[in-house]
Design an enzyme around this catalytic site. Structure first.
Site, PDB file in Angstrom:
ATOM      1  N   HIS A  62       0.849  -1.187   0.000  1.00 21.46           N
ATOM      2  CA  HIS A  62       0.000   0.000   0.000  1.00 21.46           C
ATOM      3  C   HIS A  62       0.887   1.241   0.000  1.00 21.46           C
ATOM      4  O   HIS A  62       1.746   1.383   0.864  1.00 21.46           O
ATOM      5  CB  HIS A  62      -0.908  -0.002   1.233  1.00 21.46           C
ATOM      6  CG  HIS A  62      -1.831  -1.173   1.251  1.00 21.46           C
ATOM      7  ND1 HIS A  62      -1.406  -2.450   1.565  1.00 21.46           N
ATOM      8  CD2 HIS A  62      -3.149  -1.267   0.971  1.00 21.46           C
ATOM      9  CE1 HIS A  62      -2.421  -3.275   1.487  1.00 21.46           C
ATOM     10  NE2 HIS A  62      -3.493  -2.584   1.123  1.00 21.46           N
ATOM     11  N   ASP A 105      -6.802 -10.677   0.862  1.00 24.35           N
ATOM     12  CA  ASP A 105      -6.732  -9.251   0.556  1.00 24.35           C
ATOM     13  C   ASP A 105      -6.125  -8.466   1.719  1.00 24.35           C
ATOM     14  O   ASP A 105      -5.606  -9.051   2.679  1.00 24.35           O
ATOM     15  CB  ASP A 105      -8.110  -8.711   0.166  1.00 24.35           C
ATOM     16  CG  ASP A 105      -9.106  -8.663   1.318  1.00 24.35           C
ATOM     17  OD1 ASP A 105      -8.724  -8.890   2.485  1.00 24.35           O
ATOM     18  OD2 ASP A 105     -10.290  -8.385   1.051  1.00 24.35           O
ATOM     19  N   SER A 106      -6.194  -7.159   1.648  1.00 26.29           N
ATOM     20  CA  SER A 106      -5.600  -6.285   2.660  1.00 26.29           C
ATOM     21  C   SER A 106      -6.177  -6.498   4.054  1.00 26.29           C
ATOM     22  O   SER A 106      -5.513  -6.217   5.047  1.00 26.29           O
ATOM     23  CB  SER A 106      -5.805  -4.822   2.269  1.00 26.29           C
ATOM     24  OG  SER A 106      -5.284  -4.586   0.994  1.00 26.29           O
TER      25      SER A 106
END
Length: 191
Positions: A62, A105-106
């Site tokens: 990110h 995922d995140s």
């Protein structure tokens, strides 16, 4: 005579050049040709693959300048998972693939993704062992944090660097502040 010669060339050019001109392609025709080329490429990739691929995601970084530190401290940036695909290379070294992946995922929730990828390829040596690629991937994904896995279409850029049958591929997922702006990477092994 000196004046006649250039004039003769101009007349000859004006008479002969329309015979070799191709008709111009506008709007709908151009889109139709492009769509036919893409669907033909997808069909050929499915029916005549050169390789069967294994996908191993390893990074979902990110962009720190687009996030609050509190958010990135809690994000999963190791997207464990995997995927399978079929792919082929054309004579110019361009790559086409159909793929399906599932990864964390995140938020550490499972995220599926499936679609079509295409890259323009450049070989860095005569043996065609080292290759760089630039292209796009389009498909469908779904996320737990978006309406409980409602399918979402995507189109993202693709970048790759490979040696023989091992390739590292990247995409960048754009977004807004505290959302998106993720560099996602995976290893692709061709068999």
């Amino acid at each position: 005579m000196q004046r006649l010669f250039p004039a003769l060339w101009v007349v000859l050019f004006l008479v002969v050049s329309p015979l070799h001109a191709e008709p111009k392609v506008y709007g709908e025709q151009r889109i139709h040709r492009w769509w036919d080329a893409v669907t033909d490429d997808i069909a050929q990739t499915w029916e005549q693959p050169d390789r069967y691929d294994l996908y191993l995601p390893f990074l979902s970084w990110h962009a720190r300048f687009m996030y609050d530190k509190e958010k990135t401290d809690n994000y999963n940036e190791m997207p464990w998972g995997g995927g399978l695909g079929v792919s082929r290379y054309n004579d110019e070294g361009n790559w086409s693939a159909l793929f399906a992946m599932m990864f964390k995922d995140s938020h550490n929730e499972w995220q599926p993704a499936m679609g079509y990828g295409w890259e323009k390829g450049w070989y860095l040596d005569n043996a065609k062992d080292f290759r760089l690629g630039l292209g796009a991937a389009a498909g469908i994904t779904a996320r737990d944090d978006f309406a409980n896995y409602v399918p979402l279409p995507f189109i993202f850029p693709l970048f790759s660097a490979g040696y023989k049958r091992v390739t590292v591929q990247f995409t960048y997922i754009p977004g807004t502040y505290n959302n998106g702006n993720v560099l996602f990477a995976w290893l692709r092994l061709g068999f």
